[in-house]
Each structure stands twice: as structure tokens, then as C-alpha cells.
Design an enzyme around this catalytic site. Structure first.
Site, PDB file in Angstrom:
ATOM      1  N   LYS A  22     -12.521  70.293  45.966  1.00 38.20           N
ATOM      2  CA  LYS A  22     -12.858  68.759  46.973  1.00 38.20           C
ATOM      3  C   LYS A  22     -11.682  68.708  47.329  1.00 38.20           C
ATOM      4  CE  LYS A  22     -14.286  65.166  45.068  1.00 38.20           C
ATOM      5  NZ  LYS A  22     -13.375  63.422  45.946  1.00 38.20           N
ATOM      6  N   ASN A  23     -11.286  68.405  46.233  1.00 37.93           N
ATOM      7  CA  ASN A  23      -9.745  67.598  45.550  1.00 37.93           C
ATOM      8  C   ASN A  23      -8.249  67.943  46.463  1.00 37.93           C
ATOM      9  OD1 ASN A  23     -10.966  65.209  45.004  1.00 37.93           O
ATOM     10  ND2 ASN A  23     -10.235  65.223  43.311  1.00 37.93           N
ATOM     11  N   ARG A  91     -12.590  56.970  50.837  1.00 37.61           N
ATOM     12  CA  ARG A  91     -11.714  56.101  50.717  1.00 37.61           C
ATOM     13  C   ARG A  91     -11.027  57.617  50.963  1.00 37.61           C
ATOM     14  NH1 ARG A  91     -10.724  52.483  47.850  1.00 37.61           N
ATOM     15  NH2 ARG A  91      -8.807  53.080  47.702  1.00 37.61           N
ATOM     16  N   CYS A 115     -14.004  50.149  45.206  1.00 46.00           N
ATOM     17  CA  CYS A 115     -14.675  51.404  44.633  1.00 46.00           C
ATOM     18  C   CYS A 115     -15.142  50.920  43.417  1.00 46.00           C
ATOM     19  CB  CYS A 115     -13.319  52.480  44.418  1.00 46.00           C
ATOM     20  SG  CYS A 115     -13.563  53.634  43.840  1.00 46.00           S
ATOM     21  N   ARG A 120      -7.766  49.908  43.503  1.00 49.04           N
ATOM     22  CA  ARG A 120      -7.469  51.693  44.026  1.00 49.04           C
ATOM     23  C   ARG A 120      -6.764  50.767  44.952  1.00 49.04           C
ATOM     24  NH1 ARG A 120     -11.344  56.452  43.918  1.00 49.04           N
ATOM     25  NH2 ARG A 120      -9.809  57.688  43.924  1.00 49.04           N
ATOM     26  N   PRO A 121      -5.671  50.523  45.205  1.00 45.95           N
ATOM     27  CA  PRO A 121      -4.869  50.112  46.125  1.00 45.95           C
ATOM     28  C   PRO A 121      -3.683  51.291  47.151  1.00 45.95           C
ATOM     29  CG  PRO A 121      -3.601  49.594  44.228  1.00 45.95           C
ATOM     30  CD  PRO A 121      -4.491  50.179  43.724  1.00 45.95           C
ATOM     31  N   ASP A 123      -0.897  50.559  47.907  1.00 45.78           N
ATOM     32  CA  ASP A 123       0.622  49.733  48.146  1.00 45.78           C
ATOM     33  C   ASP A 123       1.774  50.905  48.441  1.00 45.78           C
ATOM     34  OD1 ASP A 123       1.651  48.899  44.341  1.00 45.78           O
ATOM     35  OD2 ASP A 123      -0.576  50.033  45.803  1.00 45.78           O
ATOM     36  N   LEU A 124       1.401  52.282  46.649  1.00 48.08           N
ATOM     37  CA  LEU A 124       2.380  53.254  47.131  1.00 48.08           C
ATOM     38  C   LEU A 124       2.563  54.024  48.607  1.00 48.08           C
ATOM     39  CD1 LEU A 124       2.375  54.264  43.260  1.00 48.08           C
ATOM     40  CD2 LEU A 124       3.971  52.894  44.347  1.00 48.08           C
ATOM     41  N   ASP A 306     -11.150  62.065  36.015  1.00 45.81           N
ATOM     42  CA  ASP A 306     -12.598  63.113  36.482  1.00 45.81           C
ATOM     43  C   ASP A 306     -13.226  63.518  35.354  1.00 45.81           C
ATOM     44  OD1 ASP A 306     -10.668  63.378  39.944  1.00 45.81           O
ATOM     45  OD2 ASP A 306     -11.505  61.649  38.550  1.00 45.81           O
ATOM     46  N   ILE A 328      -6.586  55.962  33.358  1.00 43.30           N
ATOM     47  CA  ILE A 328      -5.622  55.929  34.893  1.00 43.30           C
ATOM     48  C   ILE A 328      -6.654  54.817  35.956  1.00 43.30           C
ATOM     49  CG2 ILE A 328      -5.272  57.408  37.095  1.00 43.30           C
ATOM     50  CD1 ILE A 328      -4.382  58.154  34.166  1.00 43.30           C
ATOM     51  N   ARG A 398     -21.584  64.667  46.591  1.00 39.77           N
ATOM     52  CA  ARG A 398     -20.101  64.202  47.909  1.00 39.77           C
ATOM     53  C   ARG A 398     -19.519  65.289  47.568  1.00 39.77           C
ATOM     54  NH1 ARG A 398     -18.951  58.160  48.894  1.00 39.77           N
ATOM     55  NH2 ARG A 398     -16.907  59.247  49.660  1.00 39.77           N
TER      56      ARG A 398
HETATM   57  C1  EPZ Z   1      -7.438  61.039  43.502  1.00 37.55           C
HETATM   58  O1  EPZ Z   1      -7.464  60.195  44.031  1.00 37.55           O
HETATM   59  C2  EPZ Z   1      -8.582  61.845  43.404  1.00 37.55           C
HETATM   60  N1  EPZ Z   1      -9.014  62.033  44.524  1.00 37.55           N
HETATM   61  C3  EPZ Z   1      -9.623  61.169  42.578  1.00 37.55           C
HETATM   62  O2  EPZ Z   1     -11.155  61.957  41.791  1.00 37.55           O
HETATM   63  C4  EPZ Z   1      -8.832  61.548  41.043  1.00 37.55           C
HETATM   64  O3  EPZ Z   1      -9.398  60.455  39.786  1.00 37.55           O
HETATM   65  C5  EPZ Z   1      -7.831  60.589  40.936  1.00 37.55           C
HETATM   66  O4  EPZ Z   1      -6.503  61.040  41.628  1.00 37.55           O
HETATM   67  C6  EPZ Z   1      -6.453  60.907  39.927  1.00 37.55           C
HETATM   68  O5  EPZ Z   1      -6.611  61.656  39.292  1.00 37.55           O
HETATM   69  C7  EPZ Z   1      -8.973  62.918  45.865  1.00 37.55           C
HETATM   70  O6  EPZ Z   1      -8.094  63.428  45.283  1.00 37.55           O
HETATM   71  C8  EPZ Z   1      -8.935  62.828  47.186  1.00 37.55           C
HETATM   72  P1  EPZ Z   1      -4.256  57.519  42.723  1.00 37.55           P
HETATM   73  P2  EPZ Z   1      -6.076  58.969  44.061  1.00 37.55           P
HETATM   74  O7  EPZ Z   1      -3.482  57.429  43.890  1.00 37.55           O
HETATM   75  O8  EPZ Z   1      -5.148  59.854  44.762  1.00 37.55           O
HETATM   76  C9  EPZ Z   1      -2.795  53.854  41.209  1.00 37.55           C
HETATM   77  C10 EPZ Z   1     -13.000  61.882  41.991  1.00 37.55           C
HETATM   78  O9  EPZ Z   1     -13.775  61.719  41.358  1.00 37.55           O
HETATM   79  N2  EPZ Z   1      -2.290  53.403  41.914  1.00 37.55           N
HETATM   80  O10 EPZ Z   1      -3.631  59.428  41.547  1.00 37.55           O
HETATM   81  O11 EPZ Z   1      -7.096  57.448  44.926  1.00 37.55           O
HETATM   82  C11 EPZ Z   1      -4.763  53.521  41.078  1.00 37.55           C
HETATM   83  O12 EPZ Z   1      -4.562  52.416  41.298  1.00 37.55           O
HETATM   84  C12 EPZ Z   1     -12.071  61.365  42.650  1.00 37.55           C
HETATM   85  O13 EPZ Z   1     -13.199  62.998  42.896  1.00 37.55           O
HETATM   86  C13 EPZ Z   1      -2.012  51.910  42.684  1.00 37.55           C
HETATM   87  O14 EPZ Z   1      -1.692  51.274  42.219  1.00 37.55           O
HETATM   88  O15 EPZ Z   1      -5.795  57.927  42.351  1.00 37.55           O
HETATM   89  C14 EPZ Z   1      -4.954  54.502  40.032  1.00 37.55           C
HETATM   90  O16 EPZ Z   1      -4.729  53.314  38.796  1.00 37.55           O
HETATM   91  C15 EPZ Z   1     -12.567  59.858  42.532  1.00 37.55           C
HETATM   92  N3  EPZ Z   1      -1.202  51.717  44.446  1.00 37.55           N
HETATM   93  C16 EPZ Z   1      -4.011  55.194  39.546  1.00 37.55           C
HETATM   94  O17 EPZ Z   1      -2.953  54.456  40.824  1.00 37.55           O
HETATM   95  C17 EPZ Z   1      -1.776  53.426  45.096  1.00 37.55           C
HETATM   96  O18 EPZ Z   1      -1.087  53.125  46.202  1.00 37.55           O
HETATM   97  C18 EPZ Z   1      -3.815  57.244  39.990  1.00 37.55           C
HETATM   98  O19 EPZ Z   1      -3.742  56.785  41.398  1.00 37.55           O
HETATM   99  C19 EPZ Z   1      -1.916  54.533  44.816  1.00 37.55           C
HETATM  100  C20 EPZ Z   1      -2.939  54.506  43.332  1.00 37.55           C
END
Ligand code: EPZ
Length: 419
Positions: A22-23, A91, A115, A120-121, A123-124, A306, A328, A398
């Protein structure tokens, strides 16, 4: 609104095939917006999330054909506005921002809302687009990015909780059509990011370093169509390995990449289970009494967040005191209260779940809250005495393709009923 009923206490055995990821499929489907030419993707899993992404692509003007696991997308023309109605369901829709900015030099996408797994901002993501020369505006619940042209830059995407997966994907998909060279430092190195980079390179992009924390992207003028196989879903694989550990007597997963799930197989080996791998399969079987464990979630190749909920389910009936720390998404513990309703002994101390293993769990009506928490409740139900009734299973649909059917293939007494 389906429910899943599980009659616990039946051991699992046999083998199943793992579906496409999926991801990986979601950002790769979004990447098809980067070219006018057709893209053919194989092993796209049949999930509500992939359906949502196809709806978004069609809404943006792409032609989409689907024949079982193969999807063909042709975005000859594309709009640059993805509205709230479609985006609010998922999302991950945010990852159309990068391809639209790359191709149309502008994009408007509804800002993802709250969420249940935590803050889950994005900003990056936005910081990366700004570094490439885009103006970013957030208004009326939408994020709008635009730039007369994009120029290569050096961007550090490491955040407070480590690299961002979809942030790396999004900035990468904008940078492939920028003028000059972009260097992404602090990049995510998940197998899904590597799969996206491989697909983009097949489309004519010039990306180096995928799988490391440093990506180098040489911008190109345009991309062409490509054909690609989506990688196996390592989280689905991890979930079935835990099912095999929780009540199995030899469960084999086929069509997996063992390296992608080594953090999970290492944890299960530490717990005392036997793990046997070949280049495309993994088998888990009991090996004497399981031991308590201490683990912490980390970005890849560390233990995946996950898989945290599923491990809570396993360790709830593993003798001794275990501890799982969630680094995380520190609040990602919606499953704990439901597992306690089934007789588990767990306490939350900050971002750590301290688990006192119990002899047995008891079936109960439980509520799914998010994708991985719901998988954990199903796993606990396989072990529990009596019947467990999991409601809101749309969360499961999902991210898991036919979870209940695959479990019953392994011998589980599980059925899906209309609520
Ligand atoms: C991906 O989400 C996955 N989703 C998530 O899987 C997974 O939990 C996550 O990566 C971490 O491995 C998909 O690939 C569709 P991140 P993503 O940006 O990219 C913080 C599932 O169950 N952050 O890597 O949205 C954030 O809050 C889903 O299949 C910022 O602060 O996650 C988190 O604490 C759930 N600012 C950390 O970074 C940003 O701009 C990692 O989040 C972006 C993220």
C-alpha cells in the site's frame, strides 16, 4: 459497516502470498501525474486507499484502467486542484502535491486534517517545496504551492522524529523536473521510497542514493511512461508473521523480500520463535517458550512503527514483562484500551507500553480505531478464548487485502458479517 468475528484458540499453519505494498503503490500512483504518457503498474493491492488515490487521479483528469492487480494511468492532461471531498478520506493524498508542482508548477490540495495516531504536520514537505523555489500559501483549509520555475537546491528533510517518508517522496517528485541538481539530506530510506525512486528512474528521472539518507536528483525536462511491479507489502508480511507467532505451528509467507522485514524477524527470533528464510519466503514456527522483549520503533531499517500494535498483541500473552517504546508517533496506542478489554495487562508510561504477559486473553466486542490497531485486535482475537467481535473493519480494508480470507486459509475461524 462489516464486523469481523473470530473464534480464538485455533492454530494456524500453511502458506499465503503477500500482496503489493500500500505505502509503495500510493506515491507511485501519484507519480504517474508527472508524464503525459501511459504508466502500467502491476501488483497494485485492492484496498480502499488505492481506490481513493485512483479517484483523485481521475478527478485530476487522468484516464485510469484497472484489471485485477494491474492499473494503467494516462494523465495526458491534468488539473492542479485536488478538492477536500476526495482528499479528506486519505492523508496520503498529500503526495499529489509534489508531482503537480513538478509538472504544472502549481498545485492546490486540501490540508490533511487530524489523525488518530498522533500529530502529523506536513511542514517538512512545504519546507522542501520552498527550497525548490515555490511559494507556499495555506488558506481556507487548502495548501497552495506555485512557482514560475523550480530550481535544484540542497534540502535537509530530517525532522524532530527523524526522516519523513511521504515528505521525501513529495519533494523527490517535484525535484525530478526542477532545473539543476537537488540534494535531499536526512531523506527517508524506507523500501517504499526506493521503489518510488526506481519507478521514477524508469520514467527517465536521474536519482541516485535511494535507500540512503542522501538523495541526489539531476532535474530533467520531461518524463515518459513506464511499466513497474509494486514491491511486496512488508507490513502485511510482518502482521502475518506475528499471526504465525501468536498461534501458529508453521506459517510461510511467499512473495516477500526478507530483508525488508528483518527488524520484525529479528524481534521474533529474540522472542524465541524459529525463523527460516529463502530469497522470496519466510517461515515462522514455535521454538519452545517465548521470551519477553524490549523494543523501540525507529525509521527504517529500525523496527517499524506500523508493526508496534501487532507486537503489543503478541507480547500481551508472552510470559514476563515486555516494553515497547513508540518513537515515531508517541501517542499511537489506541489499541491498548481495547486489548485490556480482552484481559491484557499493559500500562502506558509516556511513549512506552509496559506489558505484563498473561496466561490467556478472552474474546470481547472491540472497536477498531486505525489500520494497524485493528490488525492487532484481530491477532489478539486469534489467541483469545471464545469469540471476539471487531467492528469498524473499514479501517482494515484500507490497508489489508482480504485479511480475513487469508487468515482462514491458514486455519483461523474467522468470518466477516454485516453489522
Ligand atoms: C508514512 O507516513 C506511512 N504512510 C505511515 O504508515 C508510517 O507510519 C509512517 O510513514 C512512518 O513510517 C504511508 O506511506 C502512506 P512520516 P508519513 O512523514 O510519511 C513527523 C500505515 O499504517 N513529521 O514519515 O505521513 C510525523 O509527525 C501508515 O500504513 C513532521 O514532523 O509519516 C512523524 O512523527 C500510518 N513533519 C514523523 O515525522 C512533516 O512534515 C514520521 O512521519 C512530516 C512528518
Amino acid at each position: 459497516m462489516d464486523k469481523i468475528l473470530i473464534h480464538g484458540g485455533h492454530s494456524l499453519s500453511g502458506s499465503i502470498k503477500i500482496s503489493g505494498s500500500k505505502n509503495s503503490a500510493l506515491p507511485i500512483l501519484a507519480a504517474t501525474l508527472l508524464t503525459r504518457e501511459p504508466c502500467i503498474l502491476h501488483r497494485v493491492p485492492d484496498l480502499s486507499d488505492t481506490h481513493y488515490m485512483l479517484q483523485i487521479l481521475m478527478h485530476l483528469g487522468a484516464e485510469v484502467e484497472r484489471a485485477s492487480g494491474t492499473v494503467t494511468v494516462k494523465a495526458e492532461k491534468t488539473e492542479s486542484v485536488a478538492p477536500y471531498d476526495v482528499v479528506r478520506k486519505m492523508r496520503a493524498s498529500v503526495c499529489v502535491l509534489g508531482p503537480l508542482l513538478g509538472r504544472c508548477k502549481e498545485a492546490t490540495v486540501s490540508l490533511p486534517g487530524g489523525c488518530i495516531i498522533g500529530d502529523r504536520p506536513i511542514d517538512l514537505h512545504l519546507k522542501g517545496f520552498e527550497a525548490l523555489g515555490a511559494a507556499v500559501r495555506v488558506e481556507n483549509g487548502n495548501v497552495k504551492v506555485f512557482a514560475p520555475k523550480l530550481a535544484g537546491a540542497v534540502i535537509n528533510l530530517r525532522g524532530k522524529f527523524g526522516p519523513t517518508v511521504l515528505g521525501t517522496d513529495n519533494v523527490l517528485m517535484a525535484a525530478v523536473l526542477a532545473e539543476g541538481t537537488t540534494v535531499i539530506e536526512g531523506a527517508a530510506s524506507e523500501p517504499e521510497v526506493v521503489d518510488l525512486a526506481n519507478f521514477l528512474n524508469k520514467m527517465g528521472a536521474k536519482i541516485e542514493g535511494a535507500g540512503t539518507r542522501r538523495l541526489i536528483i539531476e532535474g530533467v525536462a520531461e518524463l515518459h511512461g513506464a511499466e513497474h511491479d509494486i514491491i511486496p507489502d512488508r507490513i502485511e508480511a510482518g502482521t502475518f508473521l506475528v499471526a504465525g507467532a501468536i498461534c501458529g505451528k508453521g506459517v510461510t509467507l511467499k512473495r516477500v523480500v526478507p530483508e525488508h522485514i528483518s527488524a520484525v524477524t529479528n524481534a521474533l527470533t529474540q522472542c524465541g520463535y524459529r525463523i527460516e528464510t529463502t530469497d522470496r519466503s519466510v517461515t515462522v514456527s514455535p521454538n519452545g517458550e517465548a521470551q519477553a522483549l524490549e523494543i523501540a520503533t525507529e525509521p527504517y531499517p529500525g523496527f517499524p512503527t506500523d508493526m508496534q500494535a501487532q507486537m503489543c498483541a503478541l507480547l500481551s500473552t508472552t510470559k514476563g514483562i515486555s516494553a515497547i517504546t513508540e518513537n515515531i508517533f508517541p501517542q499511537r496506542y489506541m489499541h491498548v484500551a481495547e486489548l485490556k478489554r480482552m484481559g491484557a495487562h499493559m500500562q502506558l508510561e509516556g511513549a512506552t507500553a509496559v506489558i505484563q504477559g498473561v496466561e490467556r486473553l478472552f474474546g470481547a466486542p472491540v472497536m477498531a480505531s486505525d489500520l494497524r490497531a485493528s490488525a492487532a485486535l484481530v491477532l489478539a482475537g486469534l489467541k483469545a478464548e471464545g469469540q471476539t467481535e471487531v467492528s469498524r473493519v473499514y479501517h482494515i480494508d484500507r490497508g489489508y487485502e482480504h485479511l480475513d480470507e487469508k487468515l482462514s486459509e491458514l486455519g483461523a475461524h474467522i468470518e466477516r458479517v454485516k453489522a
